[in-house]
Write a protein that holds these residues in place. Structure first.
Motif, PDB file in Angstrom:
ATOM      1  N   MET A  14     -19.924  40.999-142.397  1.00  0.00           N
ATOM      2  CA  MET A  14     -20.766  39.995-141.757  1.00  0.00           C
ATOM      3  C   MET A  14     -19.941  38.737-141.506  1.00  0.00           C
ATOM      4  SD  MET A  14     -24.112  38.214-143.493  1.00  0.00           S
ATOM      5  CE  MET A  14     -24.910  39.779-143.742  1.00  0.00           C
ATOM      6  N   THR A  15     -20.171  38.117-140.374  1.00  0.00           N
ATOM      7  CA  THR A  15     -19.644  36.780-140.110  1.00  0.00           C
ATOM      8  C   THR A  15     -20.803  35.933-139.598  1.00  0.00           C
ATOM      9  OG1 THR A  15     -18.996  37.345-137.862  1.00  0.00           O
ATOM     10  CG2 THR A  15     -17.298  37.542-139.556  1.00  0.00           C
ATOM     11  N   ILE A  16     -20.725  34.653-139.841  1.00  0.00           N
ATOM     12  CA  ILE A  16     -21.765  33.730-139.410  1.00  0.00           C
ATOM     13  C   ILE A  16     -21.087  32.594-138.668  1.00  0.00           C
ATOM     14  CG2 ILE A  16     -23.626  32.187-140.130  1.00  0.00           C
ATOM     15  CD1 ILE A  16     -23.796  33.872-142.718  1.00  0.00           C
ATOM     16  N   GLN A  17     -21.566  32.309-137.479  1.00  0.00           N
ATOM     17  CA  GLN A  17     -21.032  31.205-136.693  1.00  0.00           C
ATOM     18  C   GLN A  17     -22.182  30.325-136.234  1.00  0.00           C
ATOM     19  OE1 GLN A  17     -18.920  33.201-133.564  1.00  0.00           O
ATOM     20  NE2 GLN A  17     -17.073  33.364-134.779  1.00  0.00           N
ATOM     21  N   ALA A  18     -21.994  29.040-136.375  1.00  0.00           N
ATOM     22  CA  ALA A  18     -23.013  28.087-135.929  1.00  0.00           C
ATOM     23  C   ALA A  18     -22.794  27.776-134.453  1.00  0.00           C
ATOM     24  CB  ALA A  18     -22.927  26.810-136.746  1.00  0.00           C
ATOM     25  N   GLY A  19     -23.878  27.646-133.726  1.00  0.00           N
ATOM     26  CA  GLY A  19     -23.788  27.239-132.329  1.00  0.00           C
ATOM     27  C   GLY A  19     -23.362  25.782-132.213  1.00  0.00           C
ATOM     28  N   SER A  20     -22.922  25.419-131.033  1.00  0.00           N
ATOM     29  CA  SER A  20     -22.378  24.078-130.837  1.00  0.00           C
ATOM     30  C   SER A  20     -23.418  22.976-131.071  1.00  0.00           C
ATOM     31  CB  SER A  20     -21.770  23.941-129.445  1.00  0.00           C
ATOM     32  OG  SER A  20     -22.744  24.181-128.449  1.00  0.00           O
ATOM     33  N   ILE A  22     -26.012  23.076-133.144  1.00  0.00           N
ATOM     34  CA  ILE A  22     -26.225  22.970-134.604  1.00  0.00           C
ATOM     35  C   ILE A  22     -25.035  22.264-135.242  1.00  0.00           C
ATOM     36  CG2 ILE A  22     -26.399  24.316-136.744  1.00  0.00           C
ATOM     37  CD1 ILE A  22     -28.980  24.333-135.226  1.00  0.00           C
ATOM     38  N   GLN A  23     -23.828  22.595-134.796  1.00  0.00           N
ATOM     39  CA  GLN A  23     -22.637  21.927-135.332  1.00  0.00           C
ATOM     40  C   GLN A  23     -22.679  20.435-135.052  1.00  0.00           C
ATOM     41  OE1 GLN A  23     -19.513  24.183-133.453  1.00  0.00           O
ATOM     42  NE2 GLN A  23     -19.201  25.449-135.259  1.00  0.00           N
ATOM     43  N   GLU A  24     -23.096  20.062-133.847  1.00  0.00           N
ATOM     44  CA  GLU A  24     -23.202  18.642-133.508  1.00  0.00           C
ATOM     45  C   GLU A  24     -24.240  17.946-134.378  1.00  0.00           C
ATOM     46  OE1 GLU A  24     -24.075  18.205-129.350  1.00  0.00           O
ATOM     47  OE2 GLU A  24     -22.254  19.286-128.761  1.00  0.00           O
ATOM     48  N   LYS A  25     -25.391  18.590-134.536  1.00  0.00           N
ATOM     49  CA  LYS A  25     -26.489  17.969-135.283  1.00  0.00           C
ATOM     50  C   LYS A  25     -26.129  17.755-136.751  1.00  0.00           C
ATOM     51  CE  LYS A  25     -31.404  18.247-136.147  1.00  0.00           C
ATOM     52  NZ  LYS A  25     -32.667  18.858-135.783  1.00  0.00           N
ATOM     53  N   TYR A  26     -25.456  18.727-137.347  1.00  0.00           N
ATOM     54  CA  TYR A  26     -25.135  18.651-138.782  1.00  0.00           C
ATOM     55  C   TYR A  26     -23.640  18.502-139.011  1.00  0.00           C
ATOM     56  CZ  TYR A  26     -29.952  20.146-139.111  1.00  0.00           C
ATOM     57  OH  TYR A  26     -31.307  20.222-138.981  1.00  0.00           O
ATOM     58  N   GLN A  27     -23.002  17.764-138.138  1.00  0.00           N
ATOM     59  CA  GLN A  27     -21.562  17.556-138.213  1.00  0.00           C
ATOM     60  C   GLN A  27     -21.165  17.045-139.595  1.00  0.00           C
ATOM     61  OE1 GLN A  27     -20.142  14.682-135.409  1.00  0.00           O
ATOM     62  NE2 GLN A  27     -18.120  15.588-135.335  1.00  0.00           N
ATOM     63  N   ALA A  66     -32.467  27.942-145.148  1.00  0.00           N
ATOM     64  CA  ALA A  66     -32.729  26.980-146.223  1.00  0.00           C
ATOM     65  C   ALA A  66     -31.733  25.827-146.161  1.00  0.00           C
ATOM     66  CB  ALA A  66     -32.675  27.675-147.579  1.00  0.00           C
ATOM     67  N   ALA A  67     -30.475  26.124-145.893  1.00  0.00           N
ATOM     68  CA  ALA A  67     -29.472  25.059-145.780  1.00  0.00           C
ATOM     69  C   ALA A  67     -29.824  24.115-144.625  1.00  0.00           C
ATOM     70  CB  ALA A  67     -28.081  25.650-145.581  1.00  0.00           C
ATOM     71  N   LEU A  68     -30.214  24.665-143.482  1.00  0.00           N
ATOM     72  CA  LEU A  68     -30.561  23.822-142.331  1.00  0.00           C
ATOM     73  C   LEU A  68     -31.796  22.970-142.619  1.00  0.00           C
ATOM     74  CD1 LEU A  68     -29.881  26.310-139.406  1.00  0.00           C
ATOM     75  CD2 LEU A  68     -28.431  24.427-140.198  1.00  0.00           C
ATOM     76  N   PHE A  69     -32.803  23.560-143.263  1.00  0.00           N
ATOM     77  CA  PHE A  69     -33.978  22.768-143.660  1.00  0.00           C
ATOM     78  C   PHE A  69     -33.577  21.697-144.668  1.00  0.00           C
ATOM     79  CE2 PHE A  69     -36.831  26.351-142.269  1.00  0.00           C
ATOM     80  CZ  PHE A  69     -37.517  25.620-141.323  1.00  0.00           C
TER      81      PHE A  69
END
Length: 98
Positions: A14-20, A22-27, A66-69
């Motif tokens: 498995m790999t997980i990548q954040a979209g751009s 989401i990356q901007e919002k939680y930089q 959960a991390a994003l919340f």
């Protein structure tokens, strides 16, 4: 099992990548270290063999959600590793998702 061809090391399943966005919002808070930690916990060959791919994907998704919340709830919070299951459950329950 999947292996790197030259060195025969097992690959994560498995790999997980954040979209751009989401990356901007939680930089600076949504780090590659966190996402790699979640992928390693739930995407290891042992975890997938024991629990199945569906459960592995569900658990990884719960952890990321959960991390994003958590980031939204507290602008000062940072997670360096995959969240423990009790914290995941409490955050998701707070948002009516568990």
């Amino acid at each position: 099992e999947r292996f790197q061809s030259r060195v025969r090391l097992p690959l994560q399943l498995m790999t997980i990548q954040a979209g751009s966005r989401i990356q901007e919002k939680y930089q600076y808070r949504l780090t590659n270290g966190l996402l790699i930690s979640i992928a390693e916990r739930y995407g290891s060959a042992d975890y997938v063999a024991k629990n199945g791919p569906d459960v592995a994907i569900q658990q990884a998704t719960r952890n990321v959600a959960a991390a994003l919340f958590g980031f939204s709830d507290d602008p000062n919070v940072r997670y360096l590793r995959a969240l423990p299951e009790d914290l995941v459950s409490s955050i998701l329950q707070k948002h009516g998702l568990d």
